[in-house]
Design an enzyme around this catalytic site. Structure first.
Site, PDB file in Angstrom:
ATOM      1  N   PHE A 195       1.231   4.869   1.169  1.00 29.34           N
ATOM      2  CA  PHE A 195       0.673   5.786   2.158  1.00 29.34           C
ATOM      3  C   PHE A 195       1.276   7.162   1.892  1.00 29.34           C
ATOM      4  O   PHE A 195       2.460   7.264   1.533  1.00 29.34           O
ATOM      5  CB  PHE A 195       1.079   5.351   3.565  1.00 29.34           C
ATOM      6  CG  PHE A 195       0.365   4.116   4.060  1.00 29.34           C
ATOM      7  CD1 PHE A 195      -0.779   4.226   4.838  1.00 29.34           C
ATOM      8  CD2 PHE A 195       0.840   2.849   3.753  1.00 29.34           C
ATOM      9  CE1 PHE A 195      -1.438   3.088   5.313  1.00 29.34           C
ATOM     10  CE2 PHE A 195       0.195   1.709   4.221  1.00 29.34           C
ATOM     11  CZ  PHE A 195      -0.954   1.833   5.008  1.00 29.34           C
ATOM     12  N   THR A 240       0.862  -1.184   0.000  1.00 28.16           N
ATOM     13  CA  THR A 240       0.000   0.000   0.000  1.00 28.16           C
ATOM     14  C   THR A 240       0.894   1.228   0.000  1.00 28.16           C
ATOM     15  O   THR A 240       1.917   1.256   0.677  1.00 28.16           O
ATOM     16  CB  THR A 240      -0.930   0.015   1.235  1.00 28.16           C
ATOM     17  OG1 THR A 240      -1.844  -1.067   1.097  1.00 28.16           O
ATOM     18  CG2 THR A 240      -1.722   1.302   1.317  1.00 28.16           C
TER      19      THR A 240
END
Ligand code: PEP
Ligand code: MN
Length: 595
Positions: free
Chosen positions: A179, A177
């Site tokens: 961020f 992911t």
């Protein structure tokens, strides 16, 4: 100077790990606190309750996290750095619980999406979205209920005293992911500087919707291309409140302070209805938590299932092959061949002719197998033939043609070396060097390929036991080449209906005893075209890491192994079959049937 940061959730959340790791890499003193929602994270930064916040914006499996981007745009927050974070998802339960006892799984909605495949294998289990990973883990721990589990990183398990019931449960091991760490528009200079000041390694994110005119999206992309700006992401999501109108989420390399980027953005305005530049930020924080492509722990932590592996199950003979033994590398080796990874968690198809016969033949085959989904090209140029008068391969000219076909189709190549004097030259033309069945115990040749940098595909000898085969791999490893792929290709038995007897039982045995990838060559294993198809399906379901399949534009005319070579159409059929079959790894995530 101490900094403050805010993340969504409570202790144990991925966002907290990301934020803490960011501060740690920057070497600054900092304190982080949780907020209940993504929106509250944004508001706390805007109100000055925290210097920086962290929000996810993109996941490698589930795609854009719309709320992350949208909040940054809505509150005009200033992104300062990107953290590319490996999402290590594990199934966490009460110590002593078994996967098959679980009836309820809790997790953050984004994480449930990343693990959809695994959750689908848990028949009769209720999946419950909760606001945050930490909360999911805490609730399960407090309940002391062995039928409940949460999904989260190992750290969450440790904090709340939960046991890991299964690991690596995302739909793909390469689960990352992105961020963004961001600050308020009026943030102190020291806060903005946390992002780093280097002009390189910067990325810009924008949101836009195009004019309702033919070609306006194409024009926007052209504007970036003309400015030589590398687009790294383009995704559309519905515009809220406007059915069937879309907002585009774009990321590209470069910083808005660079003139070429600023000019391109100014031009974009002419073709857009809405354009919001979220900002430019540092991507230097690269991948945290290991290097991209590193192996994750194997699927089942609880290795009590029949397919599991336990160190105590290693045979006594393993002491003779310490480097090849599973104990040397419990998580399973992953071998890079250009853009392809072979091994733990992967399933790859290598297609191509038995032998390179002509330029047209090999290029045509390369393009056909690539179009069908193969990721590597095979083709023999030095052919081990039983009869000295049979076609012996095109030799070096063939090697050049195979390399050319690989380049034309964008596929790394695999080809056999038969003698020591071919090794050095072939290592320059060809990506993966194959040791054929007939040479599996040619120890001098094994030592020679142990000294090159190319990965080696080591076929099983036609009368070699599994132990002898692993010992042959050890010869290569012992010389310093760690990249050995094993390939089961059938052994000689009393059976004459098939060319060889494809020993599919070698797959679980090899996977238990070694950490090396295991591929299967059903073409030589069975020798009959129409039987290649079912064996391909079986090998995938059993846990092979890939297949090596012979394909020819016109098998009836093939100079060798025509009977077992597939037509392009056959190959496409098999590729379609395979797309419907889970890998052995995926099947093993299904809990064992209770006694
Ligand atoms: C081949 O792959 O073309 C080949 C000759 O294989 P094996 O060594 O398994 O017979
Ligand atoms: Mn062959």
């Amino acid at each position: 100077m101490a900094f403050t940061g805010v993340y969504q959730g409570i202790d144990g959340a991925h966002s907290k790990l990301v934020l803490d790791s960011f501060f740690q890499t920057k070497g600054v003193e900092a304190q982080s606190s949780g907020a209940p929602t993504f929106r509250q994270v944004a508001i706390n930064v805007l109100n000055g309750k925290a210097d920086v916040g962290v929000l996810p914006i993109d996941n490698a499996i589930a795609g854009t996290v719309r709320e992350g981007y949208d909040l940054l745009a809505e509150y005009e927050l200033v992104p300062i750095a990107e953290v590319d974070w490996r999402m290590d998802q594990r199934l966490l339960g009460i110590p002593g619980a078994l996967v098959e006892d679980i009836r309820e799984v809790e997790g953050h909605p984004l994480i449930l999406e990343e693990c959809g495949h695994f959750l689908g294998t848990l028949a009769g289990v209720r999946v419950i979205p909760v606001e945050d990973t930490g909360v999911a883990a805490r609730e399960v721990a407090e309940s002391k209920d062995k039928t409940r589990a949460a999904i989260g990183p190992p750290e969450a398990g440790k904090i709340y005293g939960l046991a890991e019931l299964a690991a690596n449960i995302a739909d793909h091991p390469e689960n990352y992911t992105r961020f963004l760490i961001f600050a308020a528009p009026n943030a102190r200079e020291e806060v903005l500087q946390l992002g780093g000041a280097t002009p390189e390694h910067r990325k810009t994110s924008v949101l836009l919707s195009t004019l309702h005119e033919a070609g306006s999206l194409a024009r926007c992309i052209d504007i970036l291309a003309e400015a030589k700006i590398n687009l790294s992401k383009l995704e559309s999501k519905p515009k809220l409140g406007k059915a069937w109108e879309y907002l585009f989420y774009l990321d590209f390399e470069g910083d808005v302070r660079e003139p070429r980027v600023a000019q391109a953005i100014a031009k974009l305005e002419e073709y857009t209805q809405y354009l919001h530049v979220i900002g430019s930020y540092d991507t230097h924080n690269a991948t945290q938590r290991g290097i991209r492509g590193d192996a994750l722990p194997a699927i089942n932590i609880d290795r009590t299932s029949s397919n599991g592996w336990k160190p105590e199950l290693m045979p006594a003979s393993a002491k003779h092959w310490p480097k090849a033994a599973r104990t040397a590398h419990p998580s399973g080796t992953r071998i890079k061949v250009g853009p392809v990874t072979v091994g733990d968690g992967e399933f790859v198809i290598v297609g191509g002719p038995c032998a390179v016969e002509s330029r047209d033949q090999v290029i045509e085959t390369a393009k056909a197998v690539k179009a069908a989904g193969a990721v590597m090209l095979r083709g023999g140029v030095f052919k081990p033939r039983s009869n000295p008068y049979s076609f012996q391969g095109m030799g070096w000219e063939g090697a050049e043609l195979l390399a050319e076909a690989g380049r034309a189709a964008g596929l790394p190549t695999v080809s056999e070396v038969m003698s020591i004097d071919q090794v050095e030259g072939m290592s320059r033309y060809i990506d993966v060097l194959q040791i054929g069945a007939r040479n599996m115990q040619n120890f001098d040749l094994l030592k020679a390929v142990g000294k090159v940098n190319n990965p080696i595909l080591l076929k099983r000898g036609m009368s070699a036991s599994i132990e002898e085969w692993i010992a042959a791999a050890e010869y290569i490893l012992a010389e310093g080449n760690p990249n050995v792929i094993l390939c089961e290709r059938g052994i000689r038995t009393f059976e004459t209906s098939t060319r060889n007897t494809l020993d599919l039982s070698a797959i679980p045995v090899i996977r238990e005893r070694t950490h090396l990838p295991i591929m299967v060559d059903p073409s030589h294993g069975v020798g009959v075209r129409r039987w290649v198809r079912p064996l391909c399906r079986a090998a995938k379901a059993l846990g092979a890491h890939g297949l090596l399949i012979e394909v020819h534009p016109n098998p009836a005319e093939a100079k060798c192994d025509g009977d077992q070579s597939l037509t392009f159409a056959d190959f496409r059929t098999i590729m379609r079959d395979l797309s419907m079959i889970p890998t052995g790894d995926e099947l093993e995530r299904v809990p064992a049937i209770a006694e």
